[in-house]
Design a protein around this motif. Structure first.
Motif, PDB file in Angstrom:
ATOM      1  N   VAL A 162      -7.951   0.005 -10.841  1.00 17.24           N
ATOM      2  CA  VAL A 162      -8.035   0.771  -9.728  1.00 17.24           C
ATOM      3  C   VAL A 162      -8.410   2.366 -10.327  1.00 17.24           C
ATOM      4  O   VAL A 162      -8.232   2.811 -10.186  1.00 17.24           O
ATOM      5  N   LEU A 185      -2.212  -2.277  -6.325  1.00 16.58           N
ATOM      6  CA  LEU A 185      -3.545  -0.774  -6.069  1.00 16.58           C
ATOM      7  C   LEU A 185      -2.891   0.711  -6.935  1.00 16.58           C
ATOM      8  O   LEU A 185      -3.140   1.706  -6.007  1.00 16.58           O
ATOM      9  N   GLU A 238       0.583  -1.238  -0.039  1.00 21.34           N
ATOM     10  CA  GLU A 238       0.074   0.076  -0.145  1.00 21.34           C
ATOM     11  C   GLU A 238       0.813   1.643  -0.095  1.00 21.34           C
ATOM     12  O   GLU A 238       0.581   2.002  -0.535  1.00 21.34           O
ATOM     13  N   ALA A 262       1.914   1.845  -3.597  1.00 20.49           N
ATOM     14  CA  ALA A 262       1.256   1.878  -4.390  1.00 20.49           C
ATOM     15  C   ALA A 262       0.635   3.706  -4.689  1.00 20.49           C
ATOM     16  O   ALA A 262       0.391   4.473  -4.910  1.00 20.49           O
ATOM     17  N   THR A 263       0.666   3.930  -2.452  1.00 20.00           N
ATOM     18  CA  THR A 263       0.409   5.140  -2.215  1.00 20.00           C
ATOM     19  C   THR A 263       1.130   6.453  -3.091  1.00 20.00           C
ATOM     20  O   THR A 263       1.398   7.510  -3.825  1.00 20.00           O
TER      21      THR A 263
END
Length: 118
Positions: free
Chosen positions: A87, A75, A36, A39-40
């Motif tokens: 996403v 993600l 995460e 991806a963020t």
């Protein structure tokens, strides 16, 4: 001959290196937040063109990408996703009910010009 690579390949090499650097940083984080985090970071700081090139490379096999980058890719937002993939597409990408916007096919970067007003 150290410059046998095309400009496109040099850009791709840099994107792979950058993605792997991000993954290397997040390897120091708890396992449950690593993908995460990668991806963020990419969603926040990579412009759509960079993410498009990233996904084109990934779709061709993703040579050179660390496993954490590949894990995080599900993600990461695809900038011009095919319907139903990635996403933030499909139901998530619709504009305001009854309104216009990117979900209705309008671009946020172009002014709205009424038909016949040209």
């Amino acid at each position: 001959m150290s410059h046998d690579k095309s400009p496109e390949q040099l850009v791709l090499d840099k994107l792979v290196r950058m993605a792997n650097q991000i993954a290397t940083f997040f390897m120091s984080q708890p396992e449950n937040v690593r993908a995460e985090g990668v991806a963020t970071h990419i969603n926040k700081f990579w412009e759509p063109r960079m993410r498009r090139q990233f996904f084109e490379h990934l779709d061709r096999g993703g040579a050179g990408l660390m496993p954490l980058v590949i894990e995080a890719s599900v993600l990461i937002r695809r900038p011009e996703a095919k319907a139903g993939s990635g996403v933030g597409v499909g139901e998530d990408a619709k504009g305001a009910p009854g309104g216009k916007g990117p979900g209705a096919g309008e671009s946020l970067s172009e002014p709205s010009i009424p038909e016949g007003a040209a």
